[in-house]
Design a protein around this motif. Structure first.
Motif, PDB file in Angstrom:
ATOM      1  N   ARG A  93      -9.435  14.904   0.877  1.00 23.15           N
ATOM      2  CA  ARG A  93      -8.747  14.060  -0.088  1.00 23.15           C
ATOM      3  C   ARG A  93      -7.260  14.061   0.205  1.00 23.15           C
ATOM      4  N   LEU A  94      -6.627  12.930  -0.085  1.00 18.68           N
ATOM      5  CA  LEU A  94      -5.189  12.831   0.061  1.00 18.68           C
ATOM      6  C   LEU A  94      -4.568  13.408  -1.198  1.00 18.68           C
ATOM      7  N   GLY A  95      -3.898  14.540  -1.091  1.00 22.75           N
ATOM      8  CA  GLY A  95      -3.267  15.123  -2.274  1.00 22.75           C
ATOM      9  C   GLY A  95      -1.967  14.399  -2.540  1.00 22.75           C
ATOM     10  N   GLY A  96      -0.945  15.137  -2.888  1.00 23.31           N
ATOM     11  CA  GLY A  96       0.379  14.536  -2.935  1.00 23.31           C
ATOM     12  C   GLY A  96       0.951  14.318  -4.315  1.00 23.31           C
ATOM     13  N   GLY A  97       0.165  14.567  -5.369  1.00 16.66           N
ATOM     14  CA  GLY A  97       0.691  14.451  -6.722  1.00 16.66           C
ATOM     15  C   GLY A  97       0.994  13.018  -7.101  1.00 16.66           C
ATOM     16  N   SER A  98       1.645  12.867  -8.254  1.00 14.33           N
ATOM     17  CA  SER A  98       1.792  11.523  -8.818  1.00 14.33           C
ATOM     18  C   SER A  98       2.760  10.655  -8.025  1.00 14.33           C
ATOM     19  N   HIS A  99       3.555  11.252  -7.116  1.00 13.32           N
ATOM     20  CA  HIS A  99       4.493  10.436  -6.350  1.00 13.32           C
ATOM     21  C   HIS A  99       3.889   9.874  -5.071  1.00 13.32           C
ATOM     22  N   SER A 100       2.626  10.218  -4.804  1.00 14.42           N
ATOM     23  CA  SER A 100       1.978   9.667  -3.627  1.00 14.42           C
ATOM     24  C   SER A 100       0.973   8.607  -4.062  1.00 14.42           C
ATOM     25  N   THR A 101       1.191   7.392  -3.622  1.00 14.82           N
ATOM     26  CA  THR A 101       0.308   6.285  -4.006  1.00 14.82           C
ATOM     27  C   THR A 101      -0.235   5.612  -2.747  1.00 14.82           C
TER      28      THR A 101
END
Ligand code: ADP
Ligand code: ADP
Ligand code: ZN
Ligand code: ZN
Length: 750
Positions: A93-101
């Protein structure tokens, strides 16, 4: 270029179960590795080819830098020649939190910003002010997150009750508690009046009153205390501070009362007002980002300003890649950590298609996961495009339609584990069909639709669901039968089952592909509980303490703390795992290895495969658990294999194995055929049928036609993905589906 430069040549590969395998993989072609699970596909593709590429990459560093790097062990193989740089496109899965779209990860967002800075009206400034990751662009209220935390009022207060009846439901305010007493002393509240009957100003004070000092009489003494409204206090205490910094107990007790809602200032758009005021053809950047890619591409097409023409072209090209891979139902503002594994892999693929690397070896792990048969051809076209750019494409795959596109097929087998590890066929698709291998034979088998479907014992209803793309869906899920929920990607299957249905049936047993095991020491033996029985057996046979045989006891190797490997962190690389030099991977101290059970040490037992352990152990409890693992097709894994090395499909099956004995339960599975070869699917169906026969309800999200055709009941979502989906287009038995006009699945079952 000499002829043999046209091939990646591997000689004498012996990783894991490989039996001195030699093979040539044509460069700038698509090669597909198939075979039953556990046969050795990953051992060739990941543990040999990809591992060697990583090692070679490291050799590029200067000698000086390399003295600081760990030595990557050479894969166990005689030689690998003509290998180019390998890029692995996996399902992590692509993580990255709410700043990664979606927009940021595909590098499409910067292009959209550029267009706004060139031709948006009114002109507001440089491209970066359209970025919610930029201090000048982000909404100052929510710091570019788009959401704000608040109190879930429906859980916090019950307006139909009085204070004495427990109208305040927040954790600190149980009747008679310290907070409750203080509050009641400080105000003149009617304890027996329903909150809904309270005058507005009194209710306001009770719930939202700002902090004020009052004098109260408490236990016969006058005290000065500060009181504030119930919601106000909860907000200051838990919401305005980062809950994650509080104790686990506090987090657990308060999080149920906290909800996330859109930011009141930007309404979820994440951007500053200046950025949101700027428009192109009437749309601001947030509106374009919230548009499905399929529609966005048409809107972008209509921007006919010559200044923007080259940027529009670049943008259209990238958006088209997303459409081509079947992701037109996603939006650019979609947070990447909400994408499924299959979607994540396809997004990564798009990133590479837009890149300019050539002569790269791309390695894919089952890219068809999550794709309906209708969309598999799109995947094939992308693989072809990558190849035609001059790259070597290597794919581990079971889907017959993907196998068909291969230039070269490698069939690994004949069976799993020690009964596999050889190449049973190499060559063209036509050759495979007549090769007589398991894969070849299964490819030719016609689909059988189930005729004698079971009668349901009852039903579980979903009413008027409208989350995400669901269009007011009401559907009955029959109990006591095998139900398959299918439909193209993005049609709403997971939303219906995982988000809506499971929310109503929290007691359901969910068997998904998420990782199992919390600690790095977890393995199949510890996960299934076999390790406890084995420790006891070792202890009683040798008359010693069973704690000695635990990975986190004093019996464990001190150098690696029972891990068998040592992790080394290096500043700019992923952490690297190397075998422990003291115990040589055996995990225990010498003296512990002296204790034997029927001639085997604890390390020997952990090295046994499930199959070997089945013939070694006679203990009833152990045999039962081993048999369950064997039943789900995990005969070939070793008891001590770290759970972190298992694939998503294997994790799912190991969960299934440890839940098999329940009765009268609801089981929910998400694409359980992941990682399974066609010949393994019969066994999986056998397990599902046994669960149903034992009185359970089994609900499975699946695209695999062999599984769909064997359902008692099919629920087909569609007709398409995203806003074009979200409806139930068919409910019924497999033989009824070909009459359903709107059902795409029906067309493929025919
Ligand atoms: P496939 O990819 O075909 O499903 P694998 O290459 O993953 O098969 O596995 C082949 C064999 O090697 C299996 O018996 C498996 O249990 C074993 N194996 C794979 N990875 C490891 C590992 N890290 N440690 C020990 N055994 C492994
Ligand atoms: P399926 O399981 O059939 O592939 P999903 O239920 O995942 O479909 O998706 C249905 C629709 O809902 C799609 O348009 C998808 O983009 C959207 N969607 C799914 N999950 C989320 C989410 N967490 N946030 C926003 N939209 C979502
Ligand atoms: Zn905001
Ligand atoms: Zn060690």
């Amino acid at each position: 270029m000499s002829a043999n430069q046209e091939y990646i040549v591997i000689s004498g590969a012996r990783e894991n179960n490989l039996k001195n395998v030699s093979l040539s993989i044509p460069k700038r072609k698509i090669s597909i590795f198939t075979g039953v699970s556990g046969s050795g596909k990953s051992s060739i593709v990941f543990d040999t080819i990809a591992a060697e590429s990583t090692r070679l990459l490291n050799e590029n560093f200067t000698m000086f830098v390399r003295t600081f790097l760990p030595k990557y062990p050479q894969p166990d193989t005689d030689a690998i020649e003509n290998l180019s740089m390998a890029v692995i496109v996996d399902q992590k899965r692509l993580g990255g939190g709410s700043h990664s779209t979606m927009g940021t990860i595909t590098d499409i967002a910067p292009i959209v910003r550029l267009i706004f800075s060139r031709v948006g009206h009114p002109y507001v400034g440089p491209a970066h002010i359209f970025s919610f990751n930029d201090p000048q662009g982000m909404c100052p209220e929510c710091n570019g997150i788009g959401r704000r935390l608040g109190v879930d009022m429906s859980k916090a207060v019950d307006m139909t009750r009085s204070l004495n009846e427990g109208a305040l439901m927040l954790p600190d305010y149980s009747i008679g508690s310290f907070e409750w007493n203080m509050l009641m002393e400080a105000g003149s509240y009617d304890l027996d009046m329903k909150l809904s009957d309270y005058p507005t100003d009194l209710l306001e004070q009770l719930l939202y009153g700002k902090a004020r000092k009052v004098e109260v009489l408490f236990g016969g003494k006058t005290m000065n205390i500060t009181v504030e409204g119930v919601i106000e206090k909860f907000t200051n205490k838990y919401i305005k501070r980062d809950v994650k910094t509080m104790s686990e107990r506090t987090q657990k007790s308060v999080t149920p009362y906290i909800t996330e809602g859109p930011c009141a200032s930007c309404h979820g758009a994440r951007l500053s007002q200046a950025a949101l005021n700027c428009r192109i053809n009437g749309y601001n950047i947030a509106q374009l980002s919230a548009m499905e890619v399929g529609q966005l591409i048409r809107v972008v097409h209509e921007i006919d300003d010559p200044i923007a023409a080259p940027i529009v072209k670049a943008l259209t090209e990238r958006l088209q890649h997303l459409v081509d891979i079947g992701l037109e139902y996603l939006t650019l503002d979609r947070e990447t950590d909400t994408l499924s594994g299959g979607e994540s892999q396809r997004v990564k693929m798009v990133k590479h298609l837009s890149g300019s690397l050539v002569d790269v070896t791309y390695i894919f792990d089952e890219p068809s996961v999550g794709l309906h048969p209708r969309d598999v051809h799109r995947l094939n076209e992308l693989l072809l495009k990558l190849r035609d750019k001059g790259n070597t494409v290597i794919v581990v795959e079971h889907d017959p339609d993907v196998i068909k596109t291969a230039d070269h097929i490698v069939d690994v087998g004949p069976h799993a584990g020690s009964r596999g590890g050889t190449i049973v066929y190499e060559g063209s698709y036509e050759g495979l069909l007549t090769s007589g291998t398991l894969t070849g034979n299964f490819m030719k088998r016609p689909l059988q639709l189930k005729q004698d479907c079971r009668q349901p014992s009852g039903k579980l209803s979903v009413h008027n669901a409208s989350l995400h793309n669901l269009q007011n869906v009401s559907v009955d899920i029959p109990t006591g039968v095998l139900t398959i929920v299918t439909g193209v990607a993005g049609s709403g299957k997971s939303t219906l089952i995982n988000d809506i249905f499971l929310n109503q049936h929290t007691d359901a047993i969910v068997i998904d592909q998420s990782a199992v095991g919390v600690s790095t020491r977890s393995n199949p033996a510890t996960y299934t509980g076999i390790m406890d029985d084995v420790r006891k057996a070792f202890a009683s046979t040798n008359k010693v303490n069973q704690g000695l045989f635990s990975f986190n006891s004093k019996g464990a190797c001190e150098n690696c703390q029972g891990l068998g490997v040592v992790y080394t962190d290096i500043a700019f690389l992923d952490s690297v795992k190397l075998p422990c030099e003291v115990c040589g991977g055996k995990r225990f101290k010498e003296e512990v290895l002296e204790y034997k059970l029927n001639g085997k040490s604890i390390a020997d037992v952990l090295e046994m495969t499930v199959e070997q352990a089945l013939s070694f152990f006679e203990l009833k409890e152990v045999v039962k658990k081993l048999q369950a693992m064997s039943d789900v097709g995990l005969n070939y894994i070793t008891l001590g294999q770290p759970l972190s090395t298992l694939s998503g499909g294997e994790c799912q099956r190991i969960k299934l194995a440890s839940e098999l004995h329940k009765k009268g339960s609801i089981y929910v599975m998400d694409e359980p055929t992941t990682g399974l070869h066609m010949s393994d699917i019969g066994q999986l169906l056998g397990i599902m049928n046994r669960l149903v026969d034992a009185g359970n309800t089994v609900i499975v999200i699946e695209h695999n036609l062999d599984v769909i055709s064997q359902a008692d009941w099919i629920i087909d979502m569609g007709p398409d993905g995203g806003s074009k989906g979200g409806q139930v287009v068919f409910e019924g038995t497999p033989t009824q589906i070909d009459h359903a006009e709107q059902s795409i699945t029906g067309k493929y079952l025919k």
